[in-house]
Design an enzyme around this catalytic site. Structure first.
Site, PDB file in Angstrom:
ATOM      1  N   HIS A  86       0.856  -1.191   0.000  1.00 30.35           N
ATOM      2  CA  HIS A  86       0.000   0.000   0.000  1.00 30.35           C
ATOM      3  C   HIS A  86       0.886   1.233   0.000  1.00 30.35           C
ATOM      4  O   HIS A  86       1.852   1.324   0.752  1.00 30.35           O
ATOM      5  CB  HIS A  86      -0.899   0.022   1.238  1.00 30.35           C
ATOM      6  CG  HIS A  86      -1.725   1.272   1.315  1.00 30.35           C
ATOM      7  ND1 HIS A  86      -2.892   1.435   0.605  1.00 30.35           N
ATOM      8  CD2 HIS A  86      -1.523   2.449   1.977  1.00 30.35           C
ATOM      9  CE1 HIS A  86      -3.386   2.633   0.830  1.00 30.35           C
ATOM     10  NE2 HIS A  86      -2.564   3.276   1.654  1.00 30.35           N
TER      11      HIS A  86
ATOM     12  N   ASP B  33     -15.193   2.874   7.489  1.00 28.57           N
ATOM     13  CA  ASP B  33     -14.198   3.816   6.955  1.00 28.57           C
ATOM     14  C   ASP B  33     -14.815   4.712   5.887  1.00 28.57           C
ATOM     15  O   ASP B  33     -14.501   5.900   5.815  1.00 28.57           O
ATOM     16  CB  ASP B  33     -12.986   3.083   6.385  1.00 28.57           C
ATOM     17  CG  ASP B  33     -11.982   4.083   5.826  1.00 28.57           C
ATOM     18  OD1 ASP B  33     -11.488   4.909   6.624  1.00 28.57           O
ATOM     19  OD2 ASP B  33     -11.734   4.088   4.609  1.00 28.57           O
TER      20      ASP B  33
ATOM     21  N   ARG C 177     -14.449  13.075   7.545  1.00 29.11           N
ATOM     22  CA  ARG C 177     -13.128  13.691   7.776  1.00 29.11           C
ATOM     23  C   ARG C 177     -12.791  14.660   6.650  1.00 29.11           C
ATOM     24  O   ARG C 177     -12.231  15.737   6.864  1.00 29.11           O
ATOM     25  CB  ARG C 177     -12.044  12.597   7.860  1.00 29.11           C
ATOM     26  CG  ARG C 177     -12.081  11.820   9.169  1.00 29.11           C
ATOM     27  CD  ARG C 177     -11.214  10.578   9.086  1.00 29.11           C
ATOM     28  NE  ARG C 177      -9.829  10.902   8.825  1.00 29.11           N
ATOM     29  CZ  ARG C 177      -8.967  10.084   8.214  1.00 29.11           C
ATOM     30  NH1 ARG C 177      -9.344   8.896   7.791  1.00 29.11           N
ATOM     31  NH2 ARG C 177      -7.730  10.441   8.027  1.00 29.11           N
TER      32      ARG C 177
ATOM     33  N   SER D 147      -7.769   4.002   9.142  1.00 28.70           N
ATOM     34  CA  SER D 147      -8.479   4.029   7.861  1.00 28.70           C
ATOM     35  C   SER D 147      -7.786   3.110   6.845  1.00 28.70           C
ATOM     36  O   SER D 147      -8.412   2.256   6.208  1.00 28.70           O
ATOM     37  CB  SER D 147      -8.512   5.477   7.352  1.00 28.70           C
ATOM     38  OG  SER D 147      -8.890   5.533   6.010  1.00 28.70           O
TER      39      SER D 147
ATOM     40  N   LYS E  75      -8.872  -1.333   5.847  1.00 29.02           N
ATOM     41  CA  LYS E  75      -9.153  -1.821   4.492  1.00 29.02           C
ATOM     42  C   LYS E  75      -8.146  -2.891   4.074  1.00 29.02           C
ATOM     43  O   LYS E  75      -8.493  -3.880   3.437  1.00 29.02           O
ATOM     44  CB  LYS E  75      -9.135  -0.646   3.509  1.00 29.02           C
ATOM     45  CG  LYS E  75     -10.333   0.276   3.701  1.00 29.02           C
ATOM     46  CD  LYS E  75     -10.268   1.526   2.849  1.00 29.02           C
ATOM     47  CE  LYS E  75      -9.216   2.486   3.313  1.00 29.02           C
ATOM     48  NZ  LYS E  75      -9.342   3.856   2.838  1.00 29.02           N
TER      49      LYS E  75
HETATM   50  N1  URA Z   1      -5.872   7.021   2.613  1.00 30.79           N
HETATM   51  C1  URA Z   1      -6.850   6.381   3.291  1.00 30.79           C
HETATM   52  O1  URA Z   1      -7.361   5.367   2.846  1.00 30.79           O
HETATM   53  N2  URA Z   1      -7.234   6.894   4.467  1.00 30.79           N
HETATM   54  C2  URA Z   1      -6.686   8.000   5.003  1.00 30.79           C
HETATM   55  O2  URA Z   1      -7.083   8.402   6.075  1.00 30.79           O
HETATM   56  C3  URA Z   1      -5.683   8.653   4.277  1.00 30.79           C
HETATM   57  C4  URA Z   1      -5.273   8.136   3.086  1.00 30.79           C
END
Ligand code: URA
Length: 437
Positions: free
Chosen positions: A85, A164, A171, A186, A190
């Protein structure tokens, strides 16, 4: 949770208290089932932004968000599953070719990616430059593809970490995105839903990164590595430089073209270095290679003997994409107008400003400001010079790919301030500055 309890929980965090697992669970449940109003969720997000979360609270939040949805059960696939990621950068096309390269070495790569938003690009948008390429599919079909080809890249589904989706949207409109524990929960909620054994994080710092400051990026990387390891997924992070764009292209089809070059052993040096640095960690964490140098050799072998390219073609076909367009990249979307930006003086590139180049590509139509907006896959910037390279007066700094001569002219104007040239040689920028395990 009764309304009075919701208010008490928000007040506890507002006053700097440490939330219990039950309180964090109630907050996440409230985001998922709508039992907390948006104003209560947002108040809690702001309290967390201002007061922070400790390590135990961050773990609880991550796991509660993970449990808010389903997880991809890959236990029927006997091989190790690893993902990468990136926190997002300019010209970051690494996933497109890294995933098939690693899969060609015998590891399963179930990659769930995002779209571009703001100044950074998105893997899914780049893949959709291939006509027919489908990034939306039920998890059952994704699992079948992984069993067959060992690699796939799809978008987030509504049933993976739905809390999320709700919290991120709040947010985004309440100035609470740039909060390290919230970012950690967050991203990891995932990633952990992918059913992976190991994870490599590319945490970027520098002017083109989401987190410009190295110390802050390090803090985020350390927290994510600790939380993910505590959740049972072996994790490492690389801190990587994002002051200049990765590689020589910014823009969706242009970046796909660069990824194809990487798979065919012709990629730019910095793109390949980042790819190999991430890939070697993936193979080591998967237990596929005993050491980073051996992993690197294996990845290069997969490129040189064509198996990485075959994996990529297999993924494109499995997801409905036109193999013909990747076999003949000149058939990928092409911009109507191409212009060359020339250097006004000779010398050495001392800066190639990632943020400015991203803004120009965005202005050309490569990115979106609001989710759901249409993008133009063909536009962007290519043939970018790199910091440390020498350029003659009148030599090429980059090429602009635009839909009209008007937008090309505006982009050329804006790009004049993206390059700094000095009389003395300067070293190339480092790609990876630290590995955190
Ligand atoms: N990418 C995400 O998936 N979440 C965040 O909070 C920031 C970047």
């Amino acid at each position: 949770m009764a309304s009075a309890n919701v208010v008490n929980t928000i007040a506890k965090k507002r006053d700097g208290g440490v939330l219990t697992a039950a309180e964090i669970g109630a907050f996440v449940q409230g985001a998922t089932d709508g039992s907390w109003a948006d104003y209560q969720l947002t108040a809690m997000l702001m309290a967390i932004y201002l007061r922070g979360l400790d390590m135990a609270e961050t773990c609880e939040l991550t796991l509660a968000m993970l449990r808010s949805g389903t997880t991809l059960d890959l236990s029927s696939i006997p091989r190790r599953k690893v993902d990468k990621h990136s926190t997002g950068g300019v010209g970051d096309k690494i996933s497109l070719h890294l995933a098939p390269m690693v899969a060609a070495c015998g590891v399963v790569v179930p990659m769930i990616s995002g779209r571009g938003l703001g100044h950074t690009g998105g893997t899914l948008d780049k893949l959709e430059s291939i006509p027919g390429f489908n990034v939306v599919m039920p998890l059952e079909r994704f699992r079948a593809q992984l069993k067959g080809t060992g690699v796939g890249i799809i978008g987030q589904t509504a049933d993976l970490a739905p809390a999320d989706g709700k919290l991120y949207a709040l947010r985004d409109v309440s100035a609470t995105v740039a909060c390290i524990p919230l970012i950690c929960a967050s991203i990891l909620s995932k990633k952990l839903a992918e059913g992976i054994d190991a994870l490599v994080l590319d945490v970027k710092f520098g002017e083109g990164a989401f987190m410009p400051d190295l110390a802050k990026a390090r803090e985020l990387a350390r927290l994510m590595v600790s939380v993910s390891n505590a959740a049972g997924v072996t994790t490492r992070a690389l801190l990587t430089n994002m002051d200049q764009p990765t590689g020589r292209t910014v823009g969706n089809a242009l970046e796909l073209g660069e990824s194809i070059e990487c798979l065919q052993g012709r990629g730019p040096a910095d793109t390949m270095e980042l790819t190999l640095a991430l890939g070697e960690q993936m193979l080591v964490l998967a237990g596929r290679s005993p050491s980073a140098p051996e992993a690197r050799a294996e990845l290069l072998r997969a490129v040189n003997n064509g198996t990485a390219w075959e994996k990529f073609l297999g993924m494109v076909r499995a997801q409905g994409g036109s193999a013909d367009h990747v076999l003949h990249p000149e058939r990928l979307p092409q911009a109507a107008v191409q212009t060359v930006l020339k250097a006004q003086q000779g010398g050495f590139l001392t800066a190639v400003h990632a943020r400015r180049i991203a803004e120009v590509a965005h202005g050309l139509g490569a990115g979106r400001t609001r989710s759901g907006e249409a993008i133009n896959p063909a536009v962007g910037v290519s043939h970018l010079v790199k910091v440390g390279e020498r350029v003659e007066a009148g030599g090429e700094l980059c090429r602009v790919h635009a839909a009209t001569s008007g937008t090309a002219g505006a982009a050329n104007q804006q790009l004049n301030t993206a390059f700094e040239i000095g009389p003395n040689p300067v070293p190339a920028l480092p790609v990876v500055v630290e590995v955190i395990s």
